[in-house]
Design a protein around this motif. Structure first.
Motif, PDB file in Angstrom:
ATOM      1  N   THR A   1       5.815  -5.454   9.161  1.00 40.58           N
ATOM      2  CA  THR A   1       6.538  -5.831   7.945  1.00 40.58           C
ATOM      3  C   THR A   1       5.594  -6.477   6.941  1.00 40.58           C
ATOM      4  O   THR A   1       5.668  -6.195   5.744  1.00 40.58           O
ATOM      5  CB  THR A   1       7.704  -6.778   8.279  1.00 40.58           C
ATOM      6  OG1 THR A   1       8.584  -6.117   9.187  1.00 40.58           O
ATOM      7  CG2 THR A   1       8.467  -7.187   7.037  1.00 40.58           C
ATOM      8  N   ASP A   2       4.691  -7.323   7.411  1.00 37.01           N
ATOM      9  CA  ASP A   2       3.719  -7.963   6.518  1.00 37.01           C
ATOM     10  C   ASP A   2       2.892  -6.910   5.777  1.00 37.01           C
ATOM     11  O   ASP A   2       2.603  -7.056   4.595  1.00 37.01           O
ATOM     12  CB  ASP A   2       2.792  -8.911   7.285  1.00 37.01           C
ATOM     13  CG  ASP A   2       3.490 -10.186   7.729  1.00 37.01           C
ATOM     14  OD1 ASP A   2       4.628 -10.443   7.277  1.00 37.01           O
ATOM     15  OD2 ASP A   2       2.912 -10.921   8.547  1.00 37.01           O
ATOM     16  N   PHE A   3       2.503  -5.842   6.479  1.00 37.58           N
ATOM     17  CA  PHE A   3       1.741  -4.783   5.831  1.00 37.58           C
ATOM     18  C   PHE A   3       2.596  -4.058   4.793  1.00 37.58           C
ATOM     19  O   PHE A   3       2.186  -3.855   3.655  1.00 37.58           O
ATOM     20  CB  PHE A   3       1.213  -3.765   6.844  1.00 37.58           C
ATOM     21  CG  PHE A   3       0.667  -2.526   6.179  1.00 37.58           C
ATOM     22  CD1 PHE A   3      -0.576  -2.550   5.570  1.00 37.58           C
ATOM     23  CD2 PHE A   3       1.402  -1.362   6.130  1.00 37.58           C
ATOM     24  CE1 PHE A   3      -1.078  -1.425   4.937  1.00 37.58           C
ATOM     25  CE2 PHE A   3       0.909  -0.234   5.495  1.00 37.58           C
ATOM     26  CZ  PHE A   3      -0.334  -0.263   4.899  1.00 37.58           C
ATOM     27  N   PHE A   4       3.795  -3.654   5.192  1.00 33.16           N
ATOM     28  CA  PHE A   4       4.619  -2.867   4.285  1.00 33.16           C
ATOM     29  C   PHE A   4       5.091  -3.655   3.073  1.00 33.16           C
ATOM     30  O   PHE A   4       5.354  -3.089   2.028  1.00 33.16           O
ATOM     31  CB  PHE A   4       5.811  -2.249   5.024  1.00 33.16           C
ATOM     32  CG  PHE A   4       5.405  -1.101   5.905  1.00 33.16           C
ATOM     33  CD1 PHE A   4       4.811   0.024   5.367  1.00 33.16           C
ATOM     34  CD2 PHE A   4       5.600  -1.159   7.261  1.00 33.16           C
ATOM     35  CE1 PHE A   4       4.419   1.085   6.162  1.00 33.16           C
ATOM     36  CE2 PHE A   4       5.213  -0.102   8.075  1.00 33.16           C
ATOM     37  CZ  PHE A   4       4.621   1.019   7.516  1.00 33.16           C
ATOM     38  N   LEU A   5       5.173  -4.968   3.190  1.00 38.61           N
ATOM     39  CA  LEU A   5       5.600  -5.792   2.060  1.00 38.61           C
ATOM     40  C   LEU A   5       4.423  -6.391   1.297  1.00 38.61           C
ATOM     41  O   LEU A   5       4.612  -7.094   0.313  1.00 38.61           O
ATOM     42  CB  LEU A   5       6.550  -6.895   2.534  1.00 38.61           C
ATOM     43  CG  LEU A   5       7.868  -6.395   3.131  1.00 38.61           C
ATOM     44  CD1 LEU A   5       8.737  -7.568   3.555  1.00 38.61           C
ATOM     45  CD2 LEU A   5       8.615  -5.489   2.173  1.00 38.61           C
ATOM     46  N   ALA A   6       3.196  -6.104   1.756  1.00 37.99           N
ATOM     47  CA  ALA A   6       2.001  -6.650   1.099  1.00 37.99           C
ATOM     48  C   ALA A   6       1.917  -6.158  -0.339  1.00 37.99           C
ATOM     49  O   ALA A   6       2.252  -5.012  -0.633  1.00 37.99           O
ATOM     50  CB  ALA A   6       0.745  -6.249   1.863  1.00 37.99           C
ATOM     51  N   THR A   7       1.474  -7.019  -1.213  1.00 40.88           N
ATOM     52  CA  THR A   7       1.288  -6.634  -2.616  1.00 40.88           C
ATOM     53  C   THR A   7      -0.186  -6.677  -3.006  1.00 40.88           C
ATOM     54  O   THR A   7      -0.530  -6.422  -4.145  1.00 40.88           O
ATOM     55  CB  THR A   7       2.084  -7.581  -3.544  1.00 40.88           C
ATOM     56  OG1 THR A   7       1.684  -8.921  -3.278  1.00 40.88           O
ATOM     57  CG2 THR A   7       3.573  -7.429  -3.334  1.00 40.88           C
ATOM     58  N   ASN A   8      -1.058  -6.966  -2.044  1.00 41.79           N
ATOM     59  CA  ASN A   8      -2.484  -7.081  -2.317  1.00 41.79           C
ATOM     60  C   ASN A   8      -3.153  -5.712  -2.115  1.00 41.79           C
ATOM     61  O   ASN A   8      -3.572  -5.366  -1.017  1.00 41.79           O
ATOM     62  CB  ASN A   8      -3.100  -8.133  -1.396  1.00 41.79           C
ATOM     63  CG  ASN A   8      -4.549  -8.392  -1.709  1.00 41.79           C
ATOM     64  OD1 ASN A   8      -5.202  -7.610  -2.401  1.00 41.79           O
ATOM     65  ND2 ASN A   8      -5.066  -9.491  -1.200  1.00 41.79           N
ATOM     66  N   ALA A   9      -3.254  -4.934  -3.191  1.00 43.41           N
ATOM     67  CA  ALA A   9      -3.837  -3.596  -3.100  1.00 43.41           C
ATOM     68  C   ALA A   9      -5.294  -3.640  -2.667  1.00 43.41           C
ATOM     69  O   ALA A   9      -5.769  -2.738  -1.981  1.00 43.41           O
ATOM     70  CB  ALA A   9      -3.702  -2.878  -4.445  1.00 43.41           C
ATOM     71  N   THR A  10      -6.020  -4.691  -3.042  1.00 45.23           N
ATOM     72  CA  THR A  10      -7.426  -4.808  -2.655  1.00 45.23           C
ATOM     73  C   THR A  10      -7.556  -4.887  -1.143  1.00 45.23           C
ATOM     74  O   THR A  10      -8.409  -4.238  -0.545  1.00 45.23           O
ATOM     75  CB  THR A  10      -8.067  -6.043  -3.317  1.00 45.23           C
ATOM     76  OG1 THR A  10      -7.874  -5.959  -4.714  1.00 45.23           O
ATOM     77  CG2 THR A  10      -9.542  -6.121  -3.002  1.00 45.23           C
ATOM     78  N   PHE A  11      -6.682  -5.686  -0.492  1.00 46.92           N
ATOM     79  CA  PHE A  11      -6.714  -5.782   0.962  1.00 46.92           C
ATOM     80  C   PHE A  11      -6.425  -4.432   1.601  1.00 46.92           C
ATOM     81  O   PHE A  11      -7.134  -3.989   2.499  1.00 46.92           O
ATOM     82  CB  PHE A  11      -5.702  -6.809   1.474  1.00 46.92           C
ATOM     83  CG  PHE A  11      -5.417  -6.661   2.953  1.00 46.92           C
ATOM     84  CD1 PHE A  11      -6.355  -7.064   3.885  1.00 46.92           C
ATOM     85  CD2 PHE A  11      -4.245  -6.083   3.392  1.00 46.92           C
ATOM     86  CE1 PHE A  11      -6.120  -6.889   5.250  1.00 46.92           C
ATOM     87  CE2 PHE A  11      -3.994  -5.915   4.744  1.00 46.92           C
ATOM     88  CZ  PHE A  11      -4.937  -6.322   5.671  1.00 46.92           C
ATOM     89  N   ILE A  12      -5.395  -3.775   1.136  1.00 50.39           N
ATOM     90  CA  ILE A  12      -4.999  -2.492   1.723  1.00 50.39           C
ATOM     91  C   ILE A  12      -6.127  -1.479   1.557  1.00 50.39           C
ATOM     92  O   ILE A  12      -6.513  -0.802   2.505  1.00 50.39           O
ATOM     93  CB  ILE A  12      -3.695  -1.997   1.090  1.00 50.39           C
ATOM     94  CG1 ILE A  12      -2.555  -2.962   1.459  1.00 50.39           C
ATOM     95  CG2 ILE A  12      -3.363  -0.576   1.543  1.00 50.39           C
ATOM     96  CD1 ILE A  12      -1.316  -2.809   0.629  1.00 50.39           C
ATOM     97  N   ALA A  13      -6.683  -1.395   0.349  1.00 53.62           N
ATOM     98  CA  ALA A  13      -7.776  -0.450   0.094  1.00 53.62           C
ATOM     99  C   ALA A  13      -9.001  -0.775   0.931  1.00 53.62           C
ATOM    100  O   ALA A  13      -9.722   0.123   1.369  1.00 53.62           O
ATOM    101  CB  ALA A  13      -8.125  -0.448  -1.386  1.00 53.62           C
ATOM    102  N   SER A  14      -9.242  -2.052   1.213  1.00 50.87           N
ATOM    103  CA  SER A  14     -10.425  -2.439   1.989  1.00 50.87           C
ATOM    104  C   SER A  14     -10.340  -1.987   3.446  1.00 50.87           C
ATOM    105  O   SER A  14     -11.343  -1.960   4.150  1.00 50.87           O
ATOM    106  CB  SER A  14     -10.635  -3.952   1.925  1.00 50.87           C
ATOM    107  OG  SER A  14      -9.653  -4.630   2.702  1.00 50.87           O
ATOM    108  N   GLN A  15      -9.145  -1.646   3.899  1.00 52.66           N
ATOM    109  CA  GLN A  15      -8.975  -1.215   5.283  1.00 52.66           C
ATOM    110  C   GLN A  15      -9.319   0.260   5.478  1.00 52.66           C
ATOM    111  O   GLN A  15      -9.461   0.732   6.602  1.00 52.66           O
ATOM    112  CB  GLN A  15      -7.537  -1.463   5.745  1.00 52.66           C
ATOM    113  CG  GLN A  15      -7.081  -2.911   5.616  1.00 52.66           C
ATOM    114  CD  GLN A  15      -8.001  -3.871   6.342  1.00 52.66           C
ATOM    115  OE1 GLN A  15      -8.254  -3.752   7.528  1.00 52.66           O
ATOM    116  NE2 GLN A  15      -8.530  -4.835   5.604  1.00 52.66           N
TER     117      GLN A  15
END
Length: 153
Positions: A39-53
């Motif tokens: 849920t934390d991932f799907f509700l994350a709003t930090n695109a930089t974090f997601i892209a860094s993965q």
């Protein structure tokens, strides 16, 4: 998950030593902890974090990942809003008398939002994926079933 769990080595892909989201597959965790992690991932709003993965060499998929995660986030928010209890309003006797006498308007009771688990209220459908996945790395992709077309075409 492929774009995060694998990296290009030489002429093939191998699993990363410690891939992101590895804890999604940790069956020693409780269901509650797994649900919170996802849920934390799907509700994350930090695109930089997601892209860094995203693994180096697979960064052409970044627009897909960010757009689809955004659609999923909006769908999960819509679902949570639909499941939230709507406070009930119970007028007391004085209020009822005032309503009957026309001195006070009856309160409007909101109806719950409608949503579904299959498409998260229409946010996650074939067409949601299709509209983002027609290009990769700036290049159009070949459609295998062009007769399907986009809705409205």
């Amino acid at each position: 998950m492929f774009v995060c769990r694998y990296e290009f080595k030489g002429d093939h892909y191998v699993m990363r030593a410690k891939p992101p989201f590895d804890d999604w597959f940790d069956w020693t965790k409780s269901w509650t902890d797994l649900k919170k992690t996802k849920t934390d991932f799907f509700l994350a709003t930090n695109a930089t974090f997601i892209a860094s993965q995203i693994s180096p060499g697979l960064n052409h998929f970044e627009p897909w990942v960010l757009c689809l995660q955004s659609e999923l986030r909006e769908g999960f928010v819509k679902k949570a809003q639909a499941q939230a209890p709507i406070p009930s309003f119970i007028p007391d006797e004085t209020m009822l008398q005032a309503i009957k006498a026309g001195l006070l308007e009856a309160p409007v009771v909101e109806q719950p939002l409608k949503t579904d688990d299959e498409t998260l209220g229409g946010k996650v459908t074939y067409w949601t994926f299709y509209k983002y996945m027609v290009r990769l790395g700036g290049e159009p992709l070949e459609e295998r079933c062009p007769s399907l077309g986009l809705p409205g075409q």
